[in-house]
Design an enzyme around this catalytic site. Sequence first.
Site, mmCIF file in Angstrom:
data_model
loop_
_atom_site.group_PDB
_atom_site.id
_atom_site.type_symbol
_atom_site.label_atom_id
_atom_site.label_comp_id
_atom_site.label_asym_id
_atom_site.label_seq_id
_atom_site.Cartn_x
_atom_site.Cartn_y
_atom_site.Cartn_z
ATOM 1 N N ASP A 97 3.607 -33.493 17.126
ATOM 2 C CA ASP A 97 3.085 -34.414 18.140
ATOM 3 C C ASP A 97 2.152 -35.405 17.453
ATOM 4 O OD1 ASP A 97 4.304 -33.188 20.330
ATOM 5 O OD2 ASP A 97 2.642 -31.799 20.640
ATOM 6 N N LYS A 110 -5.187 -1.733 34.203
ATOM 7 C CA LYS A 110 -3.980 -1.857 33.369
ATOM 8 C C LYS A 110 -4.268 -1.430 31.928
ATOM 9 C CE LYS A 110 -1.464 -5.356 35.980
ATOM 10 N NZ LYS A 110 -2.339 -5.471 37.164
ATOM 11 N N LEU A 157 -16.585 -7.098 29.639
ATOM 12 C CA LEU A 157 -16.335 -8.311 28.850
ATOM 13 C C LEU A 157 -15.919 -9.478 29.757
ATOM 14 C CD1 LEU A 157 -14.239 -6.470 26.125
ATOM 15 C CD2 LEU A 157 -16.587 -7.277 25.870
ATOM 16 N N ARG A 182 -8.750 -25.792 14.222
ATOM 17 C CA ARG A 182 -9.576 -24.635 14.582
ATOM 18 C C ARG A 182 -9.488 -23.537 13.523
ATOM 19 N NH1 ARG A 182 -6.697 -25.066 19.310
ATOM 20 N NH2 ARG A 182 -6.081 -22.868 19.232
ATOM 21 N N GLY A 227 1.493 -23.143 16.168
ATOM 22 C CA GLY A 227 2.772 -23.257 16.872
ATOM 23 C C GLY A 227 3.440 -24.604 16.627
HETATM 24 N N1 DCP Z 1 -4.383 -29.251 25.406
HETATM 25 C C1 DCP Z 1 -5.109 -29.024 26.575
HETATM 26 N N2 DCP Z 1 -4.485 -28.605 27.715
HETATM 27 C C2 DCP Z 1 -3.151 -28.407 27.726
HETATM 28 C C3 DCP Z 1 -2.397 -28.623 26.550
HETATM 29 C C4 DCP Z 1 -3.039 -29.061 25.407
HETATM 30 O O1 DCP Z 1 -6.323 -29.194 26.562
HETATM 31 N N3 DCP Z 1 -2.558 -27.992 28.847
HETATM 32 C C5 DCP Z 1 -5.074 -29.673 24.174
HETATM 33 C C6 DCP Z 1 -5.787 -28.498 23.573
HETATM 34 C C7 DCP Z 1 -4.839 -28.019 22.533
HETATM 35 C C8 DCP Z 1 -4.253 -29.321 22.029
HETATM 36 O O2 DCP Z 1 -4.143 -30.125 23.197
HETATM 37 O O3 DCP Z 1 -5.504 -27.307 21.504
HETATM 38 C C9 DCP Z 1 -2.935 -29.152 21.340
HETATM 39 O O4 DCP Z 1 -2.019 -28.485 22.184
HETATM 40 P P1 DCP Z 1 -1.058 -27.364 21.619
HETATM 41 O O5 DCP Z 1 -0.190 -26.950 22.757
HETATM 42 O O6 DCP Z 1 -0.367 -27.854 20.407
HETATM 43 O O7 DCP Z 1 -2.025 -26.126 21.330
HETATM 44 P P2 DCP Z 1 -2.710 -25.584 19.984
HETATM 45 O O8 DCP Z 1 -2.521 -26.520 18.852
HETATM 46 O O9 DCP Z 1 -4.102 -25.239 20.354
HETATM 47 O O10 DCP Z 1 -1.964 -24.207 19.681
HETATM 48 P P3 DCP Z 1 -0.560 -23.976 18.932
HETATM 49 O O11 DCP Z 1 -0.867 -23.360 17.613
HETATM 50 O O12 DCP Z 1 0.177 -23.048 19.831
HETATM 51 O O13 DCP Z 1 0.104 -25.324 18.806
HETATM 52 MN MN MN Z 2 1.027 -29.716 20.326
#
Ligand code: DCP
Ligand code: MN
Length: 336
Positions: free
Chosen positions: A257, A73, A63, A184, A190
Amino acid sequence: GKRKATGNANNPNQDLCDFLSELADYERNVNKNVFKYNAYRKAAGTLGALTERVKSGEEAKKLPGIGAKIAKKIDEFLQTGKLQKLEDIKKDDTNVAISLLARVSGIGPAKARELVDAGVKTLEDLKKHQDKLTHHQKLGLKYFDDFEKKIPRAEIAQIEKILKSAIKELDRAYFVTICGSYRRCKEESGDIDVLVTHPDYTSKARDEKKKAVSLKAIVECLEKKRLITDTISLGSTKFMGVCRLPEDESKPFRRLDIRLTFYDQYYCAILYFTGSDLFNKNMRAHALEKKYTLNEYALKRLTAEGCPGEAEKITSEEDVFKFLDLPYKEPKDRNV
Ligand code: DCP
Ligand code: MN
Ligand code: MG
């Protein structure tokens, strides 16, 4: 920093994903090895997307993102039900303390180690040493338990309604999109990632015109509606803070945010802010192979010298995929 969820709701490889995520967090928070952090997260993401239980390391090795070391692991875990490397890591109090403190919003790996070196090892210790903390870290500590809780989709949908109607009360022309894991189609998130734009707010508009559009005004409005409860930081285009569903004190406080982006850059921003972060990483790498540079603002062709040219005209997320010769992926298919 917070832990990232992997995989689907009914994951037959959850225990494997969990140990890989634990290793990922250890590499990021204790060893500050982002390369290994990403490698373990990628492997966990791969296993989390499967609908069948993995039977062996050898099978897993076929994969994407799973090499010989991780396969080994997986075998050890399948045969013994644990991973000796993780057991050893957890025997070391310093590791455990750093991992705990790094779970506080605003405390990164370096700060966590600095605190532990200074003898601050528990949340109780932290409470006594708030003078060592920034405003962000103090709020992270105050809301530690709540910020660890995942946000159910239905609650974000409720917050979305309030947020949209409040912002549109300020000006009907605002566009408001909740991105991140919510967009998504994840069942839990989170935090809440909101993207805002306005037709008058473009990269080329005169400052007087742009002035009518203000993130500060949006934040004040949401405070008045009692949705925003705290501000971690507020700039002209980026708000980081805390919210809670109004009139329901049983609900946890949530990380919120908000980004204000130019109207002509909205689709690159939506693509970026929808993620996942690993998906973005892969897409940016693919863009470079196609001699483009992609970020949250624009898609630009690279010249023979490797310099970015003019921004391409992008009027949808699909456009970005088209420029890069990629088949379009719906947000729900961007989870790795
Ligand atoms: N993002 C990115 N690279 C990073 C941090 C963030 O490309 N280092 C972009 C993609 C993430 C979006 O910003 O999807 C939002 O960041 P979050 O940390 O809130 O991540 P998610 O919303 O995807 O997941 P969660 O449910 O943990 O908030
Ligand atoms: Mn965020
Ligand atoms: Mg998010």
